[in-house]
Enzyme design. Structure first.
Site, short mmCIF file in Angstrom:
data_model
loop_
_atom_site.label_atom_id
_atom_site.label_comp_id
_atom_site.label_asym_id
_atom_site.label_seq_id
_atom_site.Cartn_x
_atom_site.Cartn_y
_atom_site.Cartn_z
N THR A 16 0.45 -1.34 -0.31
CA THR A 16 -0.34 -0.11 0.01
C THR A 16 0.79 1.08 -0.33
O THR A 16 0.79 2.21 -1.23
CB THR A 16 -0.65 0.36 1.12
OG1 THR A 16 -1.63 -0.88 1.13
CG2 THR A 16 -1.93 1.33 1.20
N ASP A 60 2.02 -7.28 -3.81
CA ASP A 60 1.65 -7.23 -2.85
C ASP A 60 2.34 -8.08 -1.90
O ASP A 60 2.83 -9.05 -1.95
CB ASP A 60 -0.03 -7.53 -2.87
CG ASP A 60 -0.49 -7.49 -1.73
OD1 ASP A 60 -1.37 -6.83 -1.35
OD2 ASP A 60 -0.67 -8.23 -0.32
N SER A 61 1.95 -7.69 -0.53
CA SER A 61 2.98 -8.79 0.20
C SER A 61 2.68 -9.51 0.99
O SER A 61 3.04 -11.05 1.03
CB SER A 61 3.50 -8.47 1.83
OG SER A 61 2.45 -7.69 2.24
N SER A 62 1.57 -10.48 0.31
CA SER A 62 0.68 -11.68 0.71
C SER A 62 1.84 -12.55 -0.66
O SER A 62 1.33 -13.58 -0.46
CB SER A 62 -0.92 -11.74 0.72
OG SER A 62 -0.96 -10.70 -0.90
N ASP A 93 0.87 -6.40 5.83
CA ASP A 93 0.63 -7.45 6.32
C ASP A 93 1.58 -9.04 6.69
O ASP A 93 1.21 -9.51 7.46
CB ASP A 93 -0.58 -8.38 4.38
CG ASP A 93 -1.91 -7.79 4.88
OD1 ASP A 93 -2.00 -6.92 5.07
OD2 ASP A 93 -2.15 -7.60 4.16
N THR A 168 5.06 -8.13 15.63
CA THR A 168 3.40 -8.90 14.50
C THR A 168 2.97 -7.83 14.48
O THR A 168 2.88 -6.24 14.48
CB THR A 168 2.87 -9.58 15.49
OG1 THR A 168 2.12 -10.17 14.96
CG2 THR A 168 2.44 -9.21 17.08
N1 ASP Z 1 -1.87 -5.84 1.17
C1 ASP Z 1 -0.93 -5.02 1.25
C2 ASP Z 1 0.50 -5.18 1.57
O1 ASP Z 1 0.37 -6.50 2.65
C3 ASP Z 1 -1.88 -4.48 2.93
C4 ASP Z 1 -0.50 -2.75 3.17
O2 ASP Z 1 0.60 -3.10 2.37
O3 ASP Z 1 -0.82 -2.82 3.82
O4 ASP Z 1 0.97 -5.83 0.42
#
Ligand code: ASP
Length: 196
Positions: A16, A60-62, A93, A168
Site C-alpha cells: 500500500t 502485494d506482500s501476500s 500484511d 507482529t
Molecule cells: N495488502 C497490502 C500488503 O501487505 C497491505 C499493506 O500494504 O498494508 O501488501
C-alpha cells in the site's frame, strides 16, 4: 546524533505504501519512487542522499516468498559499502515475517535496515505513509561519531521503531498496526526522536 552526508538506499518491494489514488477513476496505481524528491520535496530537508531500487514487478506482500527475501538481501549486500543505511518499503500484511527472515539472513550487521509500510496509500490525503517513510529514512541515516546509531533489522510504524524479529501485525485498520509484545521499542518518534 547527526545525519550529515548519510546515504540511504530505499528498496521498494510494493504494498500500500507505494500506491497513489487516481482521483478521476478511483483506481490505485504505483507511485513513481524514481521521482521521489519531486513528489515529496520535504525529503530534501533531511540532509541525506536517497537512492531508490525498485523491484521490477512490485508485489502485494501476500505474494512475498523466499526468492523475494533473497533479492532484498542481495540488494543490501551489493550496496552495503556504498550506503549508511537501508529502508525497505513493504506491504504491511507480511512485513513482520520478512523483517524476521532478513534479521537472520543478514548476519553481523553494522548498519540499519528499516522495514516500513503504511495503512493508507502514499497519495491519500490522510496517509500515514509520509511520516513512516520520512522517519524511517531519518532513522536509517542517524550517525554518532561517524558510526550508524542503529545496527540491526528493525520495523518502523506509527511513531515506533521495533526490533524486526519481534514484531507482529495487530490491526488492519488502525494506524497503530504493529506491536512487539515481548521486547521493548527501540526508538520513539515524537517532538524529538528518542533512540533507547
Ligand atoms: N495488502 C497490502 C500488503 O501487505 C497491505 C499493506 O500494504 O498494508 O501488501
Amino acid at each position: 546524533m547527526e545525519t550529515n552526508n548519510s546515504k540511504v538506499l530505499l528498496i521498494y518491494t510494493g504494498g500500500t505504501i507505494g500506491m497513489i489514488k487516481d482521483y478521476q477513476t478511483g483506481a490505485l496505481r504505483a507511485f513513481e519512487f524514481d521521482n521521489l524528491y519531486k513528489r515529496i520535496p520535504e525529503l530534501s530537508h533531511l540532509d541525506c542522499e536517497i537512492s531508490v531500487h525498485s523491484f521490477e514487478k512490485v508485489i502485494d506482500s501476500s505474494d512475498m516468498n523466499i526468492s523475494h527475501w533473497e533479492r532484498i538481501a542481495q540488494s543490501i549486500e551489493e550496496n552495503y559499502q556504498e550506503y549508511d543505511g537501508f529502508v525497505v518499503l513493504h506491504g504491511s500484511d507480511t512485513m513482520g515475517y520478512s523483517a524476521s527472515a532478513l534479521s537472520f539472513m543478514l548476519e553481523n550487521l553494522s548498519k540499519p535496515v528499516i522495514f516500513t509500510g503504511s495503512q493508507l496509500p502514499i497519495g491519500d490525503l490522510r496517509t500515514d505513509a509520509r511520516e513512516n517513510l520520512i522517519t524511517s529514512i531519518r532513522l536509517a541515516s542517524l550517525k554518532e561519531n561517524e558510526q550508524p546509531v542503529i545496527k540491526e533489522v528493525c520495523l518502523y510504524f506509527e511513531y515506533k521503531l521495533y526490533r524486526g524479529n519481534r514484531t507482529t501485525k495487530i490491526d488492519a485498520e488502525n494506524f497503530q498496526a504493529f506491536d512487539s509484545p515481548n521486547y521493548p521499542t527501540l526508538a520513539e518518534s515524537g517532538v524529538h526522536l528518542k533512540v533507547h
